[in-house]
Scaffold this motif. Sequence first.
Motif, PDB file in Angstrom:
ATOM      1  N   THR A 169      28.537 -50.635 -60.303  1.00 13.99           N
ATOM      2  CA  THR A 169      29.229 -49.506 -59.678  1.00 13.99           C
ATOM      3  C   THR A 169      29.935 -49.885 -58.375  1.00 13.99           C
ATOM      4  OG1 THR A 169      27.176 -48.856 -58.544  1.00 13.99           O
ATOM      5  CG2 THR A 169      27.616 -47.836 -60.679  1.00 13.99           C
ATOM      6  N   PRO A 174      31.475 -41.766 -55.610  1.00 11.97           N
ATOM      7  CA  PRO A 174      30.160 -41.263 -56.048  1.00 11.97           C
ATOM      8  C   PRO A 174      30.149 -40.633 -57.438  1.00 11.97           C
ATOM      9  CG  PRO A 174      30.509 -40.731 -53.748  1.00 11.97           C
ATOM     10  CD  PRO A 174      31.808 -41.310 -54.247  1.00 11.97           C
ATOM     11  N   ILE A 175      31.229 -39.928 -57.805  1.00  9.41           N
ATOM     12  CA  ILE A 175      31.256 -39.314 -59.138  1.00  9.41           C
ATOM     13  C   ILE A 175      31.280 -40.392 -60.219  1.00  9.41           C
ATOM     14  CG2 ILE A 175      32.637 -37.917 -60.723  1.00  9.41           C
ATOM     15  CD1 ILE A 175      33.534 -36.255 -58.330  1.00  9.41           C
ATOM     16  N   ARG A 178      27.887 -42.076 -60.580  1.00 20.02           N
ATOM     17  CA  ARG A 178      26.979 -41.283 -61.414  1.00 20.02           C
ATOM     18  C   ARG A 178      27.327 -41.407 -62.898  1.00 20.02           C
ATOM     19  NH1 ARG A 178      23.577 -37.831 -58.908  1.00 20.02           N
ATOM     20  NH2 ARG A 178      23.900 -37.449 -56.678  1.00 20.02           N
ATOM     21  N   THR A 179      28.616 -41.375 -63.205  1.00 21.39           N
ATOM     22  CA  THR A 179      29.048 -41.456 -64.602  1.00 21.39           C
ATOM     23  C   THR A 179      28.602 -42.763 -65.242  1.00 21.39           C
ATOM     24  OG1 THR A 179      30.976 -40.055 -64.188  1.00 21.39           O
ATOM     25  CG2 THR A 179      31.038 -41.443 -66.147  1.00 21.39           C
ATOM     26  N   SER A 181      26.312 -44.887 -64.156  1.00 19.64           N
ATOM     27  CA  SER A 181      24.851 -45.001 -64.123  1.00 19.64           C
ATOM     28  C   SER A 181      24.201 -44.197 -65.240  1.00 19.64           C
ATOM     29  CB  SER A 181      24.321 -44.539 -62.763  1.00 19.64           C
ATOM     30  OG  SER A 181      24.846 -45.332 -61.712  1.00 19.64           O
ATOM     31  N   HIS A 182      24.721 -43.006 -65.487  1.00 21.18           N
ATOM     32  CA  HIS A 182      24.147 -42.185 -66.553  1.00 21.18           C
ATOM     33  C   HIS A 182      24.433 -42.769 -67.936  1.00 21.18           C
ATOM     34  CE1 HIS A 182      22.306 -39.002 -64.277  1.00 21.18           C
ATOM     35  NE2 HIS A 182      23.414 -38.790 -63.580  1.00 21.18           N
ATOM     36  N   LEU A 203      22.475 -45.082 -54.913  1.00 23.84           N
ATOM     37  CA  LEU A 203      22.612 -43.995 -55.868  1.00 23.84           C
ATOM     38  C   LEU A 203      22.452 -44.521 -57.287  1.00 23.84           C
ATOM     39  CD1 LEU A 203      23.206 -41.094 -56.661  1.00 23.84           C
ATOM     40  CD2 LEU A 203      25.666 -41.588 -56.388  1.00 23.84           C
ATOM     41  N   CYS A 204      23.089 -45.634 -57.591  1.00 24.21           N
ATOM     42  CA  CYS A 204      22.955 -46.252 -58.903  1.00 24.21           C
ATOM     43  C   CYS A 204      21.499 -46.621 -59.168  1.00 24.21           C
ATOM     44  CB  CYS A 204      23.838 -47.490 -58.991  1.00 24.21           C
ATOM     45  SG  CYS A 204      23.673 -48.434 -60.522  1.00 24.21           S
ATOM     46  N   GLU A 206      18.806 -45.388 -57.867  1.00 23.81           N
ATOM     47  CA  GLU A 206      17.988 -44.187 -58.033  1.00 23.81           C
ATOM     48  C   GLU A 206      18.073 -43.647 -59.452  1.00 23.81           C
ATOM     49  OE1 GLU A 206      19.467 -41.506 -55.122  1.00 23.81           O
ATOM     50  OE2 GLU A 206      18.332 -42.378 -53.468  1.00 23.81           O
ATOM     51  N   ILE A 207      19.259 -43.755 -60.060  1.00 20.43           N
ATOM     52  CA  ILE A 207      19.462 -43.203 -61.397  1.00 20.43           C
ATOM     53  C   ILE A 207      18.902 -44.109 -62.484  1.00 20.43           C
ATOM     54  CG2 ILE A 207      21.221 -42.549 -63.103  1.00 20.43           C
ATOM     55  CD1 ILE A 207      22.981 -41.665 -60.717  1.00 20.43           C
TER      56      ILE A 207
END
Length: 242
Positions: A169, A174-175, A178-179, A181-182, A203-204, A206-207
């Motif tokens: 990432t 940030p969006i 998340r995309t 990472s999910h 953030l990555c 954490e996911i």
Amino acid sequence: MPQPEIVISDIYKAFGDREVLKGISVNVERGSTLAVMGGSGSGKSVLLKHLVGLMLPDSGEVWVQGQRIDELSGKDLNASRLRIGYLFQGGALFDSLTVAENLDFVLRRHTTMNPVERREYIQNVIAWVNLPDVANQYPAELSGGQKKRIALARAIILNPDILLCDEPTTGLDPISVRTVSHLIMRLKAERGITSVAITHDLLCAEIIADNVAFIFEGKILQQGQLTELRSSEHPQLRDFFG
């Protein structure tokens, strides 16, 4: 008791007088995600390259799916690599090829699909990363997040058992973080893929991360869940996590 999917046992690696890895040991259980974190120059990317035989340890052992990778060569090494998807930091897409051609390049080399089957399969894969309308676009026409998702599509197009991610990432908003990472999480949930991801993106981590290995000066300073590392009183971890 089942064996871990990946076993890294006491590996050392130096380049001339510069010691990069100094006795790294870590296991990755099947279907789990390990995030490898640490500062620049700590040896994270060097560690990742050992898992596909791009680098060999000076000492120690690297086991992937019950095979000792650092002792494989030729057809055996190539067969092991085909079970591993690699998401490069910069995406590493061919600029002169469209999205579909980038993915087809892999399929033509490694499958017996005919052109119609390949086109249908490629469309399914890019739809899976939520980019069904970009098949005929070139990488330069895509945003950073879109490029990363297409690079992920290419990394998984041969249905690997293992996914290696080098900063999946980095440079994304940030969006998009998340995309991407999910999507990595979906691979674990839907396909049981085992992942190792180098990342400095909290953030990555954490996911995606079931466990984290923090490398400092070529050694694993601490392993565990991200919450444990973030609450550590160790000076290097406090500096990193702020």
